[in-house]
Enzyme design. Structure first.
Site, PDB file in Angstrom:
ATOM      1  N   GLY A  17       0.839  -1.202   0.000  1.00  0.00           N
ATOM      2  CA  GLY A  17       0.000   0.000   0.000  1.00  0.00           C
ATOM      3  C   GLY A  17       0.867   1.242   0.000  1.00  0.00           C
ATOM      4  N   GLY A  21      -1.115   7.644   1.026  1.00  0.00           N
ATOM      5  CA  GLY A  21      -1.476   7.710   2.438  1.00  0.00           C
ATOM      6  C   GLY A  21      -0.418   7.210   3.408  1.00  0.00           C
ATOM      7  N   ILE A  22      -0.841   6.358   4.311  1.00  0.00           N
ATOM      8  CA  ILE A  22       0.022   5.883   5.401  1.00  0.00           C
ATOM      9  C   ILE A  22       1.219   5.101   4.847  1.00  0.00           C
ATOM     10  CG2 ILE A  22       0.066   4.362   7.434  1.00  0.00           C
ATOM     11  CD1 ILE A  22      -2.914   5.156   7.911  1.00  0.00           C
ATOM     12  N   GLY A  23       1.007   4.377   3.746  1.00  0.00           N
ATOM     13  CA  GLY A  23       2.089   3.590   3.145  1.00  0.00           C
ATOM     14  C   GLY A  23       3.214   4.460   2.619  1.00  0.00           C
ATOM     15  N   ASP A  68      -1.568  -6.787  -7.346  1.00  0.00           N
ATOM     16  CA  ASP A  68      -2.918  -6.677  -6.792  1.00  0.00           C
ATOM     17  C   ASP A  68      -3.047  -7.736  -5.700  1.00  0.00           C
ATOM     18  OD1 ASP A  68      -5.568  -6.638  -6.150  1.00  0.00           O
ATOM     19  OD2 ASP A  68      -6.289  -6.535  -8.221  1.00  0.00           O
ATOM     20  N   SER A 145      -6.610  -0.890  12.976  1.00  0.00           N
ATOM     21  CA  SER A 145      -7.421   0.329  13.062  1.00  0.00           C
ATOM     22  C   SER A 145      -7.966   0.444  14.482  1.00  0.00           C
ATOM     23  CB  SER A 145      -8.585   0.227  12.074  1.00  0.00           C
ATOM     24  OG  SER A 145      -9.624   1.109  12.412  1.00  0.00           O
ATOM     25  N   TYR A 158     -15.629  -3.901   7.794  1.00  0.00           N
ATOM     26  CA  TYR A 158     -14.257  -3.359   7.838  1.00  0.00           C
ATOM     27  C   TYR A 158     -13.674  -3.553   9.242  1.00  0.00           C
ATOM     28  CZ  TYR A 158     -10.523   0.169   8.000  1.00  0.00           C
ATOM     29  OH  TYR A 158      -9.312   0.809   8.169  1.00  0.00           O
ATOM     30  N   LYS A 162     -10.309  -5.657  10.670  1.00  0.00           N
ATOM     31  CA  LYS A 162      -9.235  -5.038  11.446  1.00  0.00           C
ATOM     32  C   LYS A 162      -9.104  -5.687  12.831  1.00  0.00           C
ATOM     33  CE  LYS A 162      -7.776  -2.293   8.281  1.00  0.00           C
ATOM     34  NZ  LYS A 162      -6.439  -2.475   7.702  1.00  0.00           N
TER      35      LYS A 162
HETATM   36  N1  LIG Z   1      -6.942   6.604   6.847  1.00  0.00           N
HETATM   37  C1  LIG Z   1      -7.530   6.178   7.939  1.00  0.00           C
HETATM   38  O1  LIG Z   1      -8.313   6.912   8.579  1.00  0.00           O
HETATM   39  C2  LIG Z   1      -7.223   4.804   8.477  1.00  0.00           C
HETATM   40  C3  LIG Z   1      -7.604   4.515   9.789  1.00  0.00           C
HETATM   41  C4  LIG Z   1      -7.329   3.259  10.298  1.00  0.00           C
HETATM   42  C5  LIG Z   1      -6.668   2.328   9.520  1.00  0.00           C
HETATM   43  N2  LIG Z   1      -6.323   2.626   8.245  1.00  0.00           N
HETATM   44  C6  LIG Z   1      -5.638   1.600   7.453  1.00  0.00           C
HETATM   45  O2  LIG Z   1      -4.425   2.132   6.971  1.00  0.00           O
HETATM   46  C7  LIG Z   1      -4.013   1.387   5.832  1.00  0.00           C
HETATM   47  C8  LIG Z   1      -3.555   2.344   4.747  1.00  0.00           C
HETATM   48  O3  LIG Z   1      -4.685   3.084   4.301  1.00  0.00           O
HETATM   49  P1  LIG Z   1      -4.619   4.635   3.981  1.00  0.00           P
HETATM   50  O4  LIG Z   1      -5.407   5.329   5.001  1.00  0.00           O
HETATM   51  O5  LIG Z   1      -3.238   5.054   3.734  1.00  0.00           O
HETATM   52  O6  LIG Z   1      -5.515   4.657   2.661  1.00  0.00           O
HETATM   53  P2  LIG Z   1      -5.146   4.883   1.144  1.00  0.00           P
HETATM   54  O7  LIG Z   1      -4.503   6.196   0.956  1.00  0.00           O
HETATM   55  O8  LIG Z   1      -6.411   4.589   0.425  1.00  0.00           O
HETATM   56  O9  LIG Z   1      -4.063   3.748   0.828  1.00  0.00           O
HETATM   57  C9  LIG Z   1      -4.420   2.411   0.620  1.00  0.00           C
HETATM   58  C10 LIG Z   1      -3.226   1.720  -0.019  1.00  0.00           C
HETATM   59  O10 LIG Z   1      -3.551   0.330  -0.212  1.00  0.00           O
HETATM   60  C11 LIG Z   1      -3.283  -0.018  -1.563  1.00  0.00           C
HETATM   61  N3  LIG Z   1      -4.203  -1.027  -2.060  1.00  0.00           N
HETATM   62  C12 LIG Z   1      -5.557  -0.971  -2.073  1.00  0.00           C
HETATM   63  N4  LIG Z   1      -6.057  -2.065  -2.682  1.00  0.00           N
HETATM   64  C13 LIG Z   1      -4.984  -2.809  -3.062  1.00  0.00           C
HETATM   65  C14 LIG Z   1      -4.841  -4.042  -3.760  1.00  0.00           C
HETATM   66  N5  LIG Z   1      -5.917  -4.735  -4.176  1.00  0.00           N
HETATM   67  N6  LIG Z   1      -3.602  -4.525  -3.987  1.00  0.00           N
HETATM   68  C15 LIG Z   1      -2.511  -3.830  -3.582  1.00  0.00           C
HETATM   69  N7  LIG Z   1      -2.579  -2.658  -2.911  1.00  0.00           N
HETATM   70  C16 LIG Z   1      -3.801  -2.163  -2.670  1.00  0.00           C
HETATM   71  C17 LIG Z   1      -3.470   1.280  -2.349  1.00  0.00           C
HETATM   72  O11 LIG Z   1      -2.692   1.242  -3.536  1.00  0.00           O
HETATM   73  P3  LIG Z   1      -3.258   1.011  -5.017  1.00  0.00           P
HETATM   74  O12 LIG Z   1      -4.611   1.615  -5.091  1.00  0.00           O
HETATM   75  O13 LIG Z   1      -2.241   1.702  -5.878  1.00  0.00           O
HETATM   76  O14 LIG Z   1      -3.237  -0.465  -5.217  1.00  0.00           O
HETATM   77  C18 LIG Z   1      -2.882   2.299  -1.383  1.00  0.00           C
HETATM   78  O15 LIG Z   1      -1.495   2.364  -1.537  1.00  0.00           O
HETATM   79  C19 LIG Z   1      -5.194   0.511   5.447  1.00  0.00           C
HETATM   80  O16 LIG Z   1      -4.967  -0.812   5.885  1.00  0.00           O
HETATM   81  C20 LIG Z   1      -6.355   1.135   6.217  1.00  0.00           C
HETATM   82  O17 LIG Z   1      -7.363   0.204   6.474  1.00  0.00           O
HETATM   83  C21 LIG Z   1      -6.581   3.851   7.695  1.00  0.00           C
END
Ligand SMILES: NC(=O)c1ccc[n+]([C@@H]2O[C@H](COP(=O)([O-])OP(=O)(O)OC[C@H]3O[C@@H](n4cnc5c(N)ncnc54)[C@H](OP(=O)(O)O)[C@@H]3O)[C@@H](O)[C@H]2O)c1
Length: 270
Positions: A17, A21-23, A68, A145, A158, A162
């Site tokens: 990821g 975002g976080i990644g 993916d 989460s 979701y 988590k």
């Molecule tokens: N933001 C929040 O408020 C929050 C809160 C709690 C936990 N989280 C967790 O934090 C983690 C990162 O999320 P984020 O907030 O940074 O959101 P984000 O910006 O939407 O990032 C999600 C990442 O996951 C990748 N991803 C999604 N589907 C995928 C697939 N099928 N195969 C490979 N990669 C995939 C996306 O890359 P591609 O689309 O390029 O594949 C993207 O790099 C997630 O596990 C999320 O559940 C987020």
């Protein structure tokens, strides 16, 4: 350069990821410690841009893998591409959400969420955890989460994925700690990323930098970490002051107010 960190976790980390975002922030903070990176997601151009930027800024090496993680057998390309790298840290971060009423999103999308949030994270932890145990060192960070700590109406599926991740990480932390392999669940509350795009700015919505810093600072010290004072207070309330039923009702009431679409749809249903 963080020599202690590199000694503990080796010279290469995998971040899933890593395209947003976080990644992206994990990649940046690990690069600043001097770690070489394997960046994984579906959007290759975004990974390549990040790789270019990190290689130039931190003089590290980056390898981009377009994958993916929602597809069956995704792991074989990753295992093959990393077999000659000294991977010492896995950041199992990729994830997706589906919020709203229980029937929001079709069955296929919801099953995809199990494949990505649960199955892919488990497979990568299984494969790389084995390598780390053989090497006698390593680390795994799972992005869980804050929703993992109790039932969350309107975020039900979701939050359940988590909760699996939090439970898995805590148990692995216990089993692996004597073997010099650190496992941590990062449990963020709302954090600025593509996932929360469109949400109103405010004290509840954290920047990615302190979220990721708290994870990296606590790897090897704790089994899970909840970044930010408000999120910590929320977990204290829902796990120490309320029983499970009370926590579920509070979360349901809060999410009903916060999530776009939920309140309106409820009125229509009534
Ligand atoms: N933001 C929040 O408020 C929050 C809160 C709690 C936990 N989280 C967790 O934090 C983690 C990162 O999320 P984020 O907030 O940074 O959101 P984000 O910006 O939407 O990032 C999600 C990442 O996951 C990748 N991803 C999604 N589907 C995928 C697939 N099928 N195969 C490979 N990669 C995939 C996306 O890359 P591609 O689309 O390029 O594949 C993207 O790099 C997630 O596990 C999320 O559940 C987020």
């Amino acid at each position: 350069m963080d020599h202690l960190f590199l000694e503990k976790y080796g010279s290469w980390a995998i971040v899933t990821g890593a395209s947003s975002g976080i990644g992206v922030e994990f990649a940046q903070q690990l690069a600043s410690k001097g770690m070489n990176l394997v960046l994984i997601a579906r959007r290759k151009p975004m990974l390549e841009n990040l790789a270019r930027q990190l290689t130039e800024s931190f003089k590290i090496e980056c390898k981009v893998i377009e994958a993916d993680l929602g597809k069956d057998s995704f792991q074989f390309d990753i295992l093959d591409a990393t077999k000659n790298l000294e991977i010492g840290l896995l950041v199992n971060n990729a994830g997706m959400n589906c919020e709203g009423h229980f029937y929001r999103g079709n069955l296929e999308r919801n099953l995809q969420m199990i494949q990505l949030n649960v199955k892919a994270a488990y497979i990568l932890a299984y494969e790389f955890g084995k390598r780390f145990l053989e090497n006698g060192k390593g680390g795994i960070i799972f992005t869980s989460s804050i929703s993992a700590f109790n039932a969350n109406p309107y975020l039900s599926h979701y939050a359940a994925t988590k909760a699996y991740i939090l439970s898995l990480a805590e148990s692995m932390n216990y089993e692996f700690k004597d073997k010099n392999v650190d496992v941590l669940a990062l449990c963020p509350g709302m954090t600025k990323s593509e996932m929360t795009r469109g949400m109103k700015d405010g004290p509840m919505l954290m920047e990615v930098a302190p979220v990721v810093k708290e994870a990296l600072d606590n790897l090897g010290k704790k089994s899970y970490v909840v970044p930010g004072f408000i999120n910590k207070a929320q977990v204290f309330l829902s796990t120490r002051l309320l029983n499970r039923n009370g926590a579920k009702n509070l979360s349901g009431a809060m999410l009903k107010r916060m999530l776009p679409g939920v309140k309106k749809k409820k009125k229509k249903d009534e």
